[in-house]
Design an enzyme around this catalytic site. Sequence first.
Site, short mmCIF file in Angstrom:
data_model
loop_
_atom_site.label_atom_id
_atom_site.label_comp_id
_atom_site.label_asym_id
_atom_site.label_seq_id
_atom_site.Cartn_x
_atom_site.Cartn_y
_atom_site.Cartn_z
N LYS A 171 0.86 -1.19 0.00
CA LYS A 171 0.00 0.00 0.00
C LYS A 171 0.89 1.23 0.00
O LYS A 171 2.01 1.21 0.53
CB LYS A 171 -0.90 0.04 1.23
CG LYS A 171 -2.17 0.83 1.05
CD LYS A 171 -3.21 0.06 0.24
CE LYS A 171 -4.55 0.78 0.23
NZ LYS A 171 -5.60 0.01 -0.44
N GLY A 209 -20.79 6.50 4.92
CA GLY A 209 -20.00 6.89 3.76
C GLY A 209 -20.90 7.17 2.57
O GLY A 209 -22.00 6.63 2.46
#
Length: 349
Positions: A81, A182
């Site tokens: 990542k 979200g």
Amino acid sequence: MNTPWGFEDFDAHEDLHFVWTEASGLKAIIAIHSTHLGPAAGGCRFWHYADAAEGLKDALRLSRGMSYKNAMAGLPLGGGKAVIIADEKRTKTPAMLHEFGKAVDNLCGRYVTAEDVGMSVADMIEIRRQTKFVAGLPVEGSAVGGDPGPHTSLGVFLGIKAAVRRALGKDSLQGLHIALQGAGSVATGVAMHAAAEGATLSIADVDAAKAQKLADAAGGKVVGADEILGLEADVLSPCALGAIFDEKSIAELKVPIVAGGANNQLATPEDGARMNARGILYAPDYVINAGGIINVCIEFLRSGDASVVRQKIEGIPDRLEQIWAESAETGRDPASVADAMAQRLIGRA
């Protein structure tokens, strides 16, 4: 956990790179957790952190999660990542992205990047000018590619349906109440799939305008960002940022199911046991949200078409069922069961 450098979330990561170029303003961290199964693959997050230590923590946790995600999805990829540490104005320039692309290229294929929070297909095009180790590029003809968000959404939706079948004995979301945290790309896809099947939606986001826009599109209602985790519903679907479930928030949950697309939802490993003790069925995040990386993998390796991507995403419910079955049999919480499975797959049992 092996933490020789004193970083709590350092888990025998193979590589950790800090990138800084003064001229472009780039400040980035690339973490490679494991290449046991293949090149470390995982998106790049563009985010403003309170300090660099928070960015490092995110990179370490997210890269480990990608090792587990890719392994559990049966992909020939390791886990990595990147985070680009944005300033308060979220300044992003082509020069910054080009320098990040050079940093990725310098790793000679050990890390493959793609979109994550704050990054777009257009950003991947800029990064691609400096490296071939990037996915999430525009789709050409019948090729696989583009924004991985819709594929993540599909996997999360199918995972929610699997959880509803197991916990509530229902084959449809018709008439069920889903509390959605979200209103970004993944949350939008989940909301539209669920609404099409007749679910009732309550939607919250720190950006109230985004929440309202999604609520209007999906026929849902907006609730406050500080209310969503304590809302009474059939399913809580966290699709924003991570580390939201801790001892306090778990005690306040009023749902039988937690199944959403956010990464690293549990603040600590103990929180999985806390949720299980309350009788809440939890869908381990890196299993249910693997749809995006499945699409990225097929794109980067050129190993199939859209039908192959769909077939692999449709396998997500089966993996969840396997985890839940072992959890029920052993009494261990689903998060711990999934972690143990993933660790075996990457040679770290």
